[in-house]
Design an enzyme around this catalytic site. Sequence first.
Site: not given
Length: 217
Positions: A169, A72, A153, A140, A75
């Site tokens: 994001c 989901g 992350a 994600g 970027v």
Amino acid sequence: MVASTLKIRHLGRQAYEPVWHAMQHFTDTRDDDTADELWLVEHAPVFTQGQAGKAEHLLNTGDIPVVKVDRGGQVTYHGPGQLVAYPLLNLRRRKLGVRDLVTEIENSLIELLARYDIEAVAKADAPGVYVNDRKVASLGLRIRKGCSFHGLALNVNMDLAPFLRINPCGYAGLEMVQTAQLGGPAEVDEAGRQLSEIFVNRLGYQQVIQQEGSLHV
């Protein structure tokens, strides 16, 4: 008992795609007798574009590759000096919903930063962890067969400049920050050790198996 066991794999620095494909393979082939795992890794520089990703959020990617992936979100950027943690959990067996897992990940990160007197928060409308409206950790996930892969992350001590090449994001102008700037962990290994310890305690695993540097699943 397998349900209360967590295997933690310390993978070191790895290219993104082999780890992604190994996560997929692990998830596709696991069964109810497979212990949950937590993979800790640093990636070579890469932008990853989630399933809902829009091209307009890629501003100037330059020489950093873009990989379209099955998680989901929009970027984000991965690179050396960032802790990436992939919880590969059987959510059905642990009776956890997706929102429950997101909350546990965010609260684990908040607890880690609190050890360094850093006040961090989660936002209901924008998954991840923030310090004074600057994003320190992104999140994600993908759920398949009741099991999770992909993950989080945490920016530890890295070059943040590549985030300026994207709308992180999907948010234009979102400022990123890292733990080393905030008086938190300055080493990825330190951050990974503490985060995994907190995660184990929060989810109530009774047995932990540590494994170094193997992608074989």
